[in-house]
Design an enzyme around this catalytic site. Structure first.
Site, PDB file in Angstrom:
ATOM      1  N   GLU A  93     -16.742  21.029 -12.137  1.00 35.45           N
ATOM      2  CA  GLU A  93     -17.215  19.134 -11.611  1.00 35.45           C
ATOM      3  C   GLU A  93     -17.221  19.365 -10.000  1.00 35.45           C
ATOM      4  OE1 GLU A  93     -18.410  16.268  -9.833  1.00 35.45           O
ATOM      5  OE2 GLU A  93     -16.977  14.961 -11.250  1.00 35.45           O
ATOM      6  N   CYS A 114     -18.450  11.763  -5.301  1.00 36.67           N
ATOM      7  CA  CYS A 114     -19.953  13.520  -6.174  1.00 36.67           C
ATOM      8  C   CYS A 114     -20.833  13.148  -6.148  1.00 36.67           C
ATOM      9  CB  CYS A 114     -19.004  14.410  -6.364  1.00 36.67           C
ATOM     10  SG  CYS A 114     -18.839  13.959  -8.227  1.00 36.67           S
ATOM     11  N   THR A 163      -7.566  17.888 -10.525  1.00 35.88           N
ATOM     12  CA  THR A 163      -8.829  17.238 -10.174  1.00 35.88           C
ATOM     13  C   THR A 163      -8.415  16.058  -8.752  1.00 35.88           C
ATOM     14  OG1 THR A 163      -7.090  14.766 -11.367  1.00 35.88           O
ATOM     15  CG2 THR A 163      -9.235  16.030 -12.334  1.00 35.88           C
TER      16      THR A 163
HETATM   17  C1  UN1 Z   1     -17.366  11.697  -9.066  1.00 33.21           C
HETATM   18  O1  UN1 Z   1     -17.468  11.150  -7.451  1.00 33.21           O
HETATM   19  O2  UN1 Z   1     -16.357  12.757  -9.363  1.00 33.21           O
HETATM   20  O3  UN1 Z   1     -21.490   8.042 -11.616  1.00 33.21           O
HETATM   21  C2  UN1 Z   1     -17.894  10.603 -10.105  1.00 33.21           C
HETATM   22  C3  UN1 Z   1     -20.837   7.625 -10.388  1.00 33.21           C
HETATM   23  C4  UN1 Z   1     -19.356   7.555 -11.280  1.00 33.21           C
HETATM   24  C5  UN1 Z   1     -18.699   9.284 -11.483  1.00 33.21           C
HETATM   25  C6  UN1 Z   1     -18.337  10.006 -10.037  1.00 33.21           C
HETATM   26  N1  UN1 Z   1     -19.540   6.959 -12.488  1.00 33.21           N
HETATM   27  O4  UN1 Z   1     -21.115   7.832  -9.793  1.00 33.21           O
END
Ligand code: UN1
Length: 519
Positions: free
Chosen positions: A254, A288, A149
């Site tokens: 992801e 992300c 991760t």
């Molecule tokens: C990420 O940036 O890897 O939707 C996840 C969101 C958060 C999760 C982001 N609940 O921005």
């Protein structure tokens, strides 16, 4: 206070390879050491997968409702430790404390969802085409799951893998980011102690990326790994996906995003600006799901830009333990990469959002900065207006506090621009027109669509994941992630006392398809 952290295999801390020690520092105050880290190598990773292989069958034998209780206890222990875990997240990666608390909440939400799944994990009973025969489906654990991760969500995103993987009866090897090892070790402890997990069911590997990749390659060759989960860059994700594919496995990926926000003429502009500020600059633009490009209708462009610029100039930046919109970069390596993105600014762009650009220092100050900018890794926020379709800044993920802005004439063009970079994680539209909502939903390539909401801030029980450069279609969270961590097994049971052949020994009725009602 700094802690010592190391890999933990089958319940035992293992000293890393000689000489491989690093420190994890606070990016808001880089002189402060958060953890002394003993790094493992490829063999450490392989040893962890071997231990997981040994532990997994007994864990799968624990009844699923009992595993669900373990998840329930983990949720309560995380809740009881919420403030101290959130403080560690803020210290180690610089996420503002309020966001860090939200991140911890996301672990609790995940536990709350999956604790009940231990009493469901439904299979089906299905009618057979023959008498005295019954069909069934069962969900089986995949076996050993390796999870690698990123550190921008150092505890919440890992929990999206670890909690359901454990609930489903898998053993897990987890390799957190090398810039968030203390968060990794803390979450590991909470899971093991909170869940009462037997040794080897969850293992922690602290190693750098290349050693991890080499270890994963060997573990796959040895047959110790059945599933790989990876959150990180598209470039590394494609290497991991390729490696897993060679072993006939599909990785759960992801990856990055270039998440668009379309602002239509009927949008509530102040709401759109608030969302652009949060999703563009929250977590210093290092989610992300962070906003990549605002695609604003030409009729409201001028107004939107003026308001967005004003809000960004007023945003408080600095010490992440204070009430700030954003704090430092996660780690020096992200600062260096961000400096590279600044080189993508062209003469046809206009840069807004701050009085200047680049690193915030005493010599290059940001108005209203909270704390000492020279102590940490802080950057000015940037709005880059006038981006064009072939600009590097439009086409690529730019992890950091930078948001591009471009214009469109009709919704078809907006959707085309939104899809053009080839990612497909999150997206957003601001509009008051239902027809535009559904046209956007249908046309956008993203796995996640927000309507009058920002690109970030997904809830923990809806499918999370992307398409194109954002992932291979795998989905995390909620019921959907069960398909990542279980394999369907179908069973048929014939108790007729004879061999009934499928498709051949099936009773046929005698329908009259030429039948018509009399007029
Ligand atoms: C990420 O940036 O890897 O939707 C996840 C969101 C958060 C999760 C982001 N609940 O921005």
């Amino acid at each position: 206070m700094s802690r010592n952290v190391a890999s933990i295999i089958a319940g035992t801390p293992v000293e890393g390879v000689a000489g491989a020690r690093i420190t994890s520092t606070n990016p808001a105050r880089t002189s402060e050491i958060v953890a002394d880290v003993s790094l493992g190598d490829a063999s450490t990773f392989v040893a962890a997968t071997r231990a997981a292989r040994r532990a997994q069958p007994a864990w799968a034998d624990v009844p699923a409702p009992v595993r669900g209780r373990a998840i329930a206890h983990i949720g309560r222990v995380v809740e009881a430790n919420a403030e101290s875990l959130a403080r560690l997240v803020t210290r180690e990666i610089g996420k503002p404390y309020a966001e860090a608390l939200g991140e911890v909440r996301e672990i609790v939400d995940t536990c709350d969802f999956f604790l009940g799944e231990g009493r469901r994990l439904y299979g089906q009973t299905v009618p057979s085409e023959m008498p005295d025969k019954q069909l069934f489906t069962f969900r089986n654990p995949v076996g050993v799951v390796s999870v690698i991760t990123a550190g921008n969500f150092p505890v919440a995103v890992p929990s999206w893998y670890l909690i359901p993987a454990l609930l489903c009866g898998n053993a897990v090897v987890w390799k957190p980011a090398d810039y968030s090892p203390a968060c990794g070790a803390a979450l590991f402890d909470l899971l093991v102690h909170g869940g009462g997990l037997p040794d080897g069911v969850l293992n922690l590997v602290l190693a750098d990326g290349e050693a991890t990749f080499a270890g994963l390659e060997r573990a796959l060759e040895e047959g110790f790994v059945d599933k790989v989960g990876f959150t990180g860059s598209s470039a590394v994700g494609s290497r991991i996906g390729e490696l897993a594919g060679r072993h006939l496995q599909s990785a759960c990926l992801e990856l990055g995003g270039k998440n668009p926000m379309v602002v239509t003429p009927s949008a509530e502009l102040d709401l759109a600006v608030e969302a652009a500020l949060f999703s563009g600059f929250g977590t210093a633009g290092q989610r992300c799901t962070s906003l990549g490009t605002v695609i604003v209708h030409e009729s409201v462009h001028h107004d939107f830009i003026a308001r967005f610029d004003k809000a960004t100039r007023q945003a408080t930046i600095g010490d992440p333990f204070s009430d700030v919109v954003f704090g430092p970069m996660l780690d020096e390596k992200f600062a260096q990469r961000f400096e590279g993105f600044l080189g993508w600014i062209q003469p046809h762009h206009s840069v807004l959002g701050s009085t200047t650009t680049g690193r915030i220092t005493a010599a290059n100050p940001r108005e209203g900065f909270v704390g000492d900018p020279d102590a940490g890794i802080f950057y000015h926020p940037m709005i880059v207006d006038g981006v064009r379709e072939d600009d590097a800044i439009f086409l690529n993920e730019t992890f950091g506090p930078i948001v591009g802005v471009t214009t469109y004439r009709d919704l078809g063009e907006a959707i085309r621009l939104a899809n053009a970079p080839g990612y497909g994680l999150s997206s957003s539209i601001y509009t008051s027109e239902p027809a535009e909502v559904f046209a956007f939903r249908r046309g956008i390539s993203a796995g996640m669509v927000s309507v009058n909401n920002s690109t970030s801030g997904a809830e923990a029980h809806l499918p999370f994941g992307g398409n194109g450069k954002s992932g291979n279609g795998s989905r995390q969270s909620g019921l959907w992630v069960l398909d990542q961590f279980t394999r369907w097994q179908s069973m048929n049971w014939d108790y007729s006392g004879r061999l009934q052949k499928a498709q051949m020994d099936v009773t046929e009725l005698t329908p009259d398809e030429s039948f018509r009602l009399a007029d």
